[in-house]
Design an enzyme around this catalytic site. Structure first.
Site, short mmCIF file in Angstrom:
data_model
loop_
_atom_site.label_atom_id
_atom_site.label_comp_id
_atom_site.label_asym_id
_atom_site.label_seq_id
_atom_site.Cartn_x
_atom_site.Cartn_y
_atom_site.Cartn_z
NE ARG A 170 -4.08 -1.74 0.14
CZ ARG A 170 -5.19 -1.83 0.85
NH1 ARG A 170 -5.48 -0.90 1.72
NH2 ARG A 170 -6.00 -2.85 0.69
NE ARG A 218 -7.28 4.67 2.03
CZ ARG A 218 -7.98 3.92 2.86
NH1 ARG A 218 -9.15 4.33 3.28
NH2 ARG A 218 -7.52 2.77 3.29
NE ARG A 227 -10.01 6.88 -4.21
CZ ARG A 227 -11.27 6.65 -4.59
NH1 ARG A 227 -11.86 7.47 -5.43
NH2 ARG A 227 -11.93 5.60 -4.14
CG ASP A 286 -8.83 -3.88 -4.22
OD1 ASP A 286 -8.40 -3.08 -3.37
OD2 ASP A 286 -9.50 -4.88 -3.92
CE1 TYR A 329 -12.90 -7.77 2.46
CE2 TYR A 329 -11.18 -8.80 1.18
CZ TYR A 329 -11.57 -7.93 2.17
OH TYR A 329 -10.62 -7.21 2.85
O1 CP3 Z 1 0.26 0.26 -3.31
C1 CP3 Z 1 -0.33 -0.85 -3.33
O2 CP3 Z 1 -0.15 -1.71 -2.44
C2 CP3 Z 1 -1.18 -1.22 -4.55
C3 CP3 Z 1 -2.54 -1.07 -4.42
C4 CP3 Z 1 -3.46 -2.05 -3.68
C5 CP3 Z 1 -4.80 -1.69 -3.38
N1 CP3 Z 1 -5.43 -2.78 -2.85
C6 CP3 Z 1 -5.41 -0.37 -3.66
C7 CP3 Z 1 -6.46 0.11 -2.75
C8 CP3 Z 1 -3.28 -3.37 -3.26
C9 CP3 Z 1 -2.04 -4.25 -3.32
C10 CP3 Z 1 -4.54 -3.83 -2.74
C11 CP3 Z 1 -4.77 -5.19 -2.27
C12 CP3 Z 1 -5.88 -5.45 -1.35
N2 CP3 Z 1 -7.15 -4.95 -1.42
C13 CP3 Z 1 -5.84 -6.37 -0.27
C14 CP3 Z 1 -4.63 -7.19 0.10
C15 CP3 Z 1 -3.68 -6.38 0.90
C16 CP3 Z 1 -4.11 -6.14 2.30
O3 CP3 Z 1 -4.26 -4.95 2.64
O4 CP3 Z 1 -4.26 -7.10 3.04
C17 CP3 Z 1 -7.10 -6.37 0.35
C18 CP3 Z 1 -7.50 -7.19 1.56
C19 CP3 Z 1 -7.93 -5.48 -0.39
C20 CP3 Z 1 -9.37 -5.17 -0.18
C21 CP3 Z 1 -9.53 -3.73 0.09
N3 CP3 Z 1 -9.56 -2.75 -0.89
C22 CP3 Z 1 -9.61 -3.06 1.35
C23 CP3 Z 1 -9.64 -3.75 2.70
C24 CP3 Z 1 -9.67 -1.67 1.09
C25 CP3 Z 1 -9.68 -0.53 2.10
C26 CP3 Z 1 -11.00 0.07 2.31
C27 CP3 Z 1 -10.86 1.44 2.99
O5 CP3 Z 1 -11.22 2.44 2.33
O6 CP3 Z 1 -10.41 1.49 4.13
C28 CP3 Z 1 -9.64 -1.51 -0.30
C29 CP3 Z 1 -9.66 -0.22 -1.03
C30 CP3 Z 1 -8.35 0.21 -1.57
N4 CP3 Z 1 -7.58 -0.58 -2.39
C31 CP3 Z 1 -7.72 1.48 -1.39
C32 CP3 Z 1 -6.53 1.42 -2.14
C33 CP3 Z 1 -5.53 2.53 -2.35
C34 CP3 Z 1 -8.23 2.67 -0.59
C35 CP3 Z 1 -9.55 3.19 -0.98
C36 CP3 Z 1 -9.68 4.36 -1.90
O7 CP3 Z 1 -8.75 5.09 -2.33
O8 CP3 Z 1 -10.87 4.55 -2.24
#
Ligand code: CP3
Length: 357
Positions: A30, A34, A43, A79, A154
């Protein structure tokens, strides 16, 4: 024009082969997103899936942390839910919550909503993003996919969960349907990872973030065969695979499956213990506690040094966090962490007292 050094000699790919190198590679799960003000600037409003499926925005967001931090790898901005989304199952990612399915997976009828994908058609945006990135980057690009258990969690729960009641009930109550679901999810992971590798990704990470919810015996019976199929397929394509989970200390030995080059280690398991549990077969990635990055710098510095000391100079170490960067993290702290790891990390077998004979 200067000729760039081949990526195979990069610190990341050397560490994945457990070869000595002149520094410990570092990147952050990540690292995009954010915690970066420049992320919000590009974004846009709406679902994150819109930004992911726009190659220009996804390329720019992937590059932002590489420029800012000088990390040793980029990770594709996408994602784990992207392949499920393009399959038409019905999922969205709600800001501040995570993936949500209006109609969770509960019966065999739901398999029809998880149709197989054709990457040439359904993941064209991803292929274009990867190609753009590979043209721009001088460090390896890591592709990724979600592993069957974490995706199923999920789909079956319908939202992020703590107890995994529905997913465990399905696993135990209808193992046949569980395995059919995981088979489909493994196919999706293989399709998306293969497309990323064919477009130029240098390594892949299989995210099984929530697998630490399982007893090792249940992992062996219900999950390992499906993840093993993905990992073996990618190894056949000659690409190094990182296999990641949280709270997975008891599973590390199984997660270091054939075809795995590296396992992710969270902050609860010391690197030395992780190396013993995996018998030195794989490299290790980790394992600074991301919450500690919000502590005052002297504490962060001490923790970075402790992680490096825990690894004792072993060549197969990729410095990372035990889980993703928290949104409140100060980017300047991450800059300092990169600087410190590059200055202090050793990947040459370590001090004589730590050297393996
Ligand atoms: O920089 C990086 O790592 C690449 C981007 C990336 C994202 N998601 C972008 C994202 C990666 C590698 C993921 C993988 C992902 N997504 C995982 C595995 C990694 C982990 O954290 O365990 C999981 C479980 C998810 C599912 C997911 N997607 C979650 C739990 C969330 C967060 C929700 C929140 O808003 O708190 C997301 C959304 C997400 N994916 C964001 C990003 C940058 C943030 C939301 C946004 O900008 O709207």
């Amino acid at each position: 024009m200067t000729t760039a050094a081949p990526l195979t000699a990069s610190p990341l790919l050397r560490a994945l082969r457990q070869e000595p190198g002149d520094r410990v590679p570092v990147w952050f799960m990540r690292q995009a997103g954010r915690s970066l003000p420049e992320y919000f600037a590009v974004r846009g409003e709406g679902s994150i899936l819109d930004a992911i499926s726009d190659p220009d925005r996804a390329t720019e967001i992937t590059l932002q942390p590489v420029r800012r931090y000088g990390v040793d790898a980029a990770i594709l901005f996408s994602d784990i839910m992207t392949p499920v989304w393009v399959s038409g199952f019905g999922v969205d990612i709600t800001p501040g919550v995570g993936p949500e399915c209006a109609q969770p997976f509960r019966s065999a009828d739901d398999l029809a909503r998880l149709r197989p994908i054709d990457p040439d058609r359904d993941l064209r945006f991803q292929t274009e993003t990867v190609r753009n990135l590979v043209n721009e980057l001088t460090v390896p690009l890591i592709g990724f996919a979600g592993a069957p258990f974490t995706l199923a969690a999920y789909l079956v729960e319908g939202r992020p969960s703590r107890e995994y009641v529905h997913v465990k009930s399905l696993m135990m109550g209808d193992p046949d349907l569980w395995h059919r679901l995981c088979d489909r999810l493994a196919d999706l992971a293989i399709a998306t990872l293969t497309a990323q590798v064919e477009a130029g990704a240098s390594a892949v990470q299989l995210f099984d973030s929530w697998v630490g919810a399982l007893h090792p015996e249940h992992y062996r019976r219900f999950v390992a065969p499906h993840s093993a199929r993905i990992l073996a397929t990618m190894a056949d394509q000659g690409v190094p695979c990182i296999h990641f989970g949280i709270n997975s200390g008891e599973l590390l030995d199984q997660m270091a499956a054939p075809g795995v080059s590296c396992v992710g280690v969270d902050w609860r398991t010391p690197l030395a213990a992780a190396r013993a549990r995996t018998g030195g077969r794989v490299a290790l990635q980790g394992n600074l506690d991301p919450a500690l990055l919000l502590a005052p710098w002297p504490a962060v510095e001490a923790e970075v040094r402790r992680v490096l000391a825990d690894n004792a100079g072993h060549p197969g170490h990729i410095f990372n966090l035990g889980h993703g960067v928290l949104p409140a993290t100060d980017p300047d702290t991450l800059n300092e962490v990169v600087r410190l790891v590059h200055a202090e990390g050793r990947a040459d077998g370590g001090a004589p007292e730590h050297r393996e004979t």
